[in-house]
Motif scaffolding. Structure first.
Motif, short mmCIF file in Angstrom:
data_model
loop_
_atom_site.label_atom_id
_atom_site.label_comp_id
_atom_site.label_asym_id
_atom_site.label_seq_id
_atom_site.Cartn_x
_atom_site.Cartn_y
_atom_site.Cartn_z
N ILE A 23 0.84 -1.19 0.00
CA ILE A 23 0.00 0.00 0.00
C ILE A 23 0.88 1.24 0.00
N GLU A 75 2.05 4.65 1.44
CA GLU A 75 2.09 5.33 2.73
C GLU A 75 2.70 6.71 2.53
N ASN A 130 1.70 -4.55 3.63
CA ASN A 130 0.51 -4.46 4.45
C ASN A 130 -0.05 -5.86 4.67
N SER A 150 -7.77 -0.91 3.35
CA SER A 150 -6.75 0.06 2.96
C SER A 150 -6.69 0.16 1.44
#
Length: 340
Positions: free
Chosen positions: A123, A125, A152, A215
């Motif tokens: 993911i 960030e 993740n 997410s």
């Protein structure tokens, strides 16, 4: 009452299907099976259906917690080696015919594919840092945003959501999907398994809470086709995320997963399943006769129709202008006659 020859024929057919499935398993799976040999009984003519669905539905799956040597894991095919298309065959019908509870067998099969899929992803960030830059000849401090990809692990999300509503993991993840979609997904993934693509399910039903803690790229909390309250909630999930578990490393599994997605694009429609978003959300699959697929794959058709209408309007403009000029000429001639 089923005749003895028919029973023997069906038993032999199931043996062939089971033998073919075992031959396709990795070496470690064969060793596990060898450690616990199945009990074989003579076929007996009876009105009750024989419980052979369990064997036919068994997949080449592994327990998520098993630690296996890398050299025992199946390596993916080359990226340019496209899997052969798989068409509907009698073995899938055989499974459903001999299953005493079709829904339970389908749920068990899909749950096995869910259990064997790793729940890992990358993911984005975003991190904000104070950096010094030069502006108009002076050094000043400013805040800049930096984005990086991080691992993740979302293994905890489905158990937490299931516990929140008091359901077992299987009843929550698989039981929350729409029944007709589960049947289509079963046919699709069973055919993909037969093609050697080793499909796995990373996400199936998701309620509003589970969607909220998701997410990355996702729909609004209550609008997810995975089972948001706006779409009907529990029992109406019309989406699943699929990957391939082939490969010892993430890079190898990624190559194998792209092969699986291409296979679904080429063969999924025959089973009623497709990818609505393609490259924007590649693991996401849903029913091709559903609202989501029509909404996100039909715009191309609408755009083409709009272009056709546009060309017709442009072609009609010269005729319209010619008609206006002719009308003006006639009006001018009439006015001249009146004044003369």
């Amino acid at each position: 009452m089923m005749s003895s020859p028919s029973v023997v024929t069906r038993a032999l057919y199931r043996s062939v299907v089971l033998a073919a499935s075992i031959a396709a398993w990795p070496a470690w799976a064969a060793e596990i099976e060898a450690a616990t040999p199945p009990v074989v009984t003579e076929p007996v003519a009876s009105s009750a259906q024989p419980p052979a669905a369990d064997a036919a539905l068994t997949t080449a799956s592994i327990a998520p917690s098993a630690n296996l040597p890398a050299d025992e894991l199946a390596a993916p095919k080359a990226a340019d080696d496209a899997p052969k298309p798989t068409v509907a065959s009698a073995d899938r019908i055989e499974i459903l015919d001999e299953c005493l509870d079709i829904d339970a067998c389908i749920d068990r099969y899909l749950w096995a594919l869910y259990e064997r899929a790793p729940k890992l992803d990358k993911i984005k960030e975003t991190e904000r840092r104070i950096v010094t830059v030069k502006r108009k000849g002076r050094m000043v401090k400013v805040t800049r945003s930096f984005t990086r990809l991080v691992d993740n692990d979302f293994t905890w999300k489905d158990p937490k959501a299931a516990e929140r509503v008091g359901l077992s993991m299987k009843d929550y993840v698989i039981g929350g999907m729409d029944r007709s979609f589960k049947l289509k997904l079963f046919h699709t993934l069973h055919a993909a398994e037969a093609a050697g693509l080793a499909p796995g399910i990373t996400s199936a039903f998701r309620d509003d809470y589970r969607q909220e803690i998701a997410s990355g790229l996702k729909a609004a909390t209550n609008r997810s086709y995975h089972g948001g309250s706006l779409r009907g909630g529990y029992g109406h999930g019309l989406a699943a995320d699929i990957v391939s578990v082939n490969g010892a490393t993430r890079a190898q599994r990624w190559v194998a997963t792209e092969q699986l997605w291409k296979w679904v694009d080429a063969n999924g429609k025959s089973f009623g399943v497709g990818r609505p978003y393609l490259d924007r959300d590649p693991p996401h699959v849903g029913p091709v006769d559903g609202q989501e697929y029509a909404k996100h794959r039909a715009p191309a058709v609408k755009v083409a129709a709009a272009e056709t209408k546009k060309h017709k309007r442009i072609a009609a403009r010269p005729e319209h202008h010619a008609a206006k000029r002719a009308k003006a000429v006639r009006a001018s001639a009439l006015a001249s006659r009146r004044t003369g």
